[in-house]
Scaffold this motif. Structure first.
Motif, short mmCIF file in Angstrom:
data_model
loop_
_atom_site.label_atom_id
_atom_site.label_comp_id
_atom_site.label_asym_id
_atom_site.label_seq_id
_atom_site.Cartn_x
_atom_site.Cartn_y
_atom_site.Cartn_z
N MET A 50 0.82 -1.21 0.00
CA MET A 50 0.00 0.00 0.00
C MET A 50 0.86 1.26 0.00
O MET A 50 0.49 2.30 -0.54
CB MET A 50 -0.98 -0.01 1.18
N PRO B 278 -8.40 -4.41 5.49
CA PRO B 278 -9.21 -3.19 5.28
C PRO B 278 -8.40 -2.00 4.77
O PRO B 278 -8.97 -1.08 4.19
CB PRO B 278 -9.76 -2.89 6.68
N GLN B 279 -7.08 -2.05 4.97
CA GLN B 279 -6.28 -0.90 4.52
C GLN B 279 -6.26 -0.76 3.01
O GLN B 279 -5.94 0.33 2.50
CB GLN B 279 -4.85 -1.00 5.07
N ARG C 251 -9.00 1.76 2.57
CA ARG C 251 -8.62 3.11 3.03
C ARG C 251 -7.62 3.74 2.08
O ARG C 251 -7.70 4.92 1.77
CB ARG C 251 -8.05 3.05 4.45
N THR C 252 -6.65 2.92 1.61
CA THR C 252 -5.65 3.45 0.68
C THR C 252 -6.34 3.96 -0.59
O THR C 252 -6.08 5.08 -1.04
CB THR C 252 -4.63 2.34 0.33
N HIS D 282 -9.43 4.83 -0.94
CA HIS D 282 -10.28 5.96 -0.58
C HIS D 282 -9.45 7.25 -0.46
O HIS D 282 -9.83 8.30 -0.96
CB HIS D 282 -10.99 5.63 0.74
N MET D 283 -8.29 7.16 0.20
CA MET D 283 -7.45 8.35 0.36
C MET D 283 -7.06 8.93 -0.99
O MET D 283 -6.94 10.13 -1.16
CB MET D 283 -6.17 8.01 1.14
N LEU D 284 -6.83 8.04 -1.98
CA LEU D 284 -6.38 8.48 -3.31
C LEU D 284 -7.54 8.77 -4.25
O LEU D 284 -7.33 9.03 -5.43
CB LEU D 284 -5.48 7.40 -3.92
N ASP D 285 -8.78 8.69 -3.76
CA ASP D 285 -9.96 8.90 -4.60
C ASP D 285 -10.06 7.86 -5.72
O ASP D 285 -10.59 8.15 -6.79
CB ASP D 285 -9.99 10.32 -5.20
#
Ligand SMILES: Nc1ncnc2c1ncn2[C@@H]1O[C@H](COP(=O)(O)OP(=O)(O)O)[C@@H](O)[C@H]1O
Ligand SMILES: [Mg+2]
Lengths: 112, 142
Positions: A34, A54-55, A58-59, A61-64
């Motif tokens: 990640m 789950p990361q 999130r990864t 999501h953070m990067l759209d």
């Protein structure tokens, strides 16, 4: 490439809002690290990974990013599915290796 | 930080890798509601997420504070973990002391601090071995 076409090219099981299937996605990045995704995948919509925690959501999501493709025949955990749905991220599962899935999508024009 | 800054505080749980990143998710949501440009929000959330993950995998969690003023967003990550012995070394791409079990979770490529530097307008690291680490990142919004 549309979400529908991505799924067809790699024979994927798709978890998505059916309304989104004709949405067009651009760019992809593949890695199980990640940290590398966070470093190299800006402005790409699709994440290919063999990592299952789950990361990955999130990864993305953070990067759209809009779509996660889980490779090598692994199955998304309920937690991953819930998190992806909460964040409007399309989830796919394919039996193909990252190499093969990437190759087929690249050949089809994704990220070229 | 004083004055008219909006302040958001989050506890980062150091014993739970699964929940790591939740503070960054909340900050992303808040900044979206406030109407910031998506590119700026992405830079802030990626940089904060890297820092939050670091607090979980290298320290034992800590505090995340975000201050919003009209022209700047400041993210402060404070932990009382082991500290960083050689900051210049830690800033190098690929340098990591993360154990293999962290790498198998997808982190520990040694790209976190370099990413935080790249995505922020200003990065300050204050670290004392045996005491802890405070990281301050600034993002200009105007
Ligand atoms: N909050 C922290 N507390 C203690 N050490 C840290 C912290 N953040 C980073 N480090 C040290 O700096 C190194 C590099 O960090 P980073 O670039 O994020 O790479 P990684 O997290 O992949 O190891 C880490 O391996 C660790 O030794
Ligand atoms: Mg890191």
């Amino acid at each position: 490439m549309t979400i529908r076409e991505i799924a067809e090219r790699i024979n994927a099981v798709v978890y998505a809002d059916p309304d989104r299937l004709d949405e067009d996605l651009t760019g992809a990045f593949g890695s199980d690290m990640m940290s590398d995704v966070l470093a190299f995948a800006e402005n790409r919509d699709v994440l290919l990974t063999g990592l299952l925690n789950p990361q990955i959501v999130r990864t993305a999501h953070m990067l759209d990013m809009q779509c996660i493709i889980i490779v090598r025949g692994k199955t998304a955990t309920p937690e991953i599915k819930t998190l992806a749905a909460q964040n409007d991220i399309v989830l796919m599962e394919t039996q193909m290796t990252m190499y093969e899935a990437s190759g087929r999508l690249y050949e089809g024009g994704l990220g070229r | 930080m004083t004055g008219d800054a909006l302040h958001f505080h989050y506890d980062v749980d150091g014993n739970n890798f699964t929940s790591a990143g939740e503070a960054s998710v909340q900050v992303k949501r808040t900044l979206r509601q406030m109407g910031y440009h998506p590119d700026l929000i992405r830079r802030i959330s990626v940089a904060m997420y890297e820092g939050e993950i670091n607090m979980v995998i290298h320290a034992k969690g800590g505090d995340a504070d975000v201050y919003v003023t009209p022209d700047c967003i400041t993210v402060i990550l404070k932990d009382v973990g082991p500290g960083i012995k050689d900051i210049n070394l830690a800033m190098q791409e690929g340098y990591s002391t993360a154990p293999d079990n962290i790498r198998s979770l997808g982190f520990g490529a040694g790209m976190g601090l370099p990413n935080m530097k790249r995505y922020s307008d200003e990065l300050k690291i204050d670290s004392v071995v045996g005491v802890g680490t405070t990281i301050e990142m600034k993002f200009k919004s105007a």
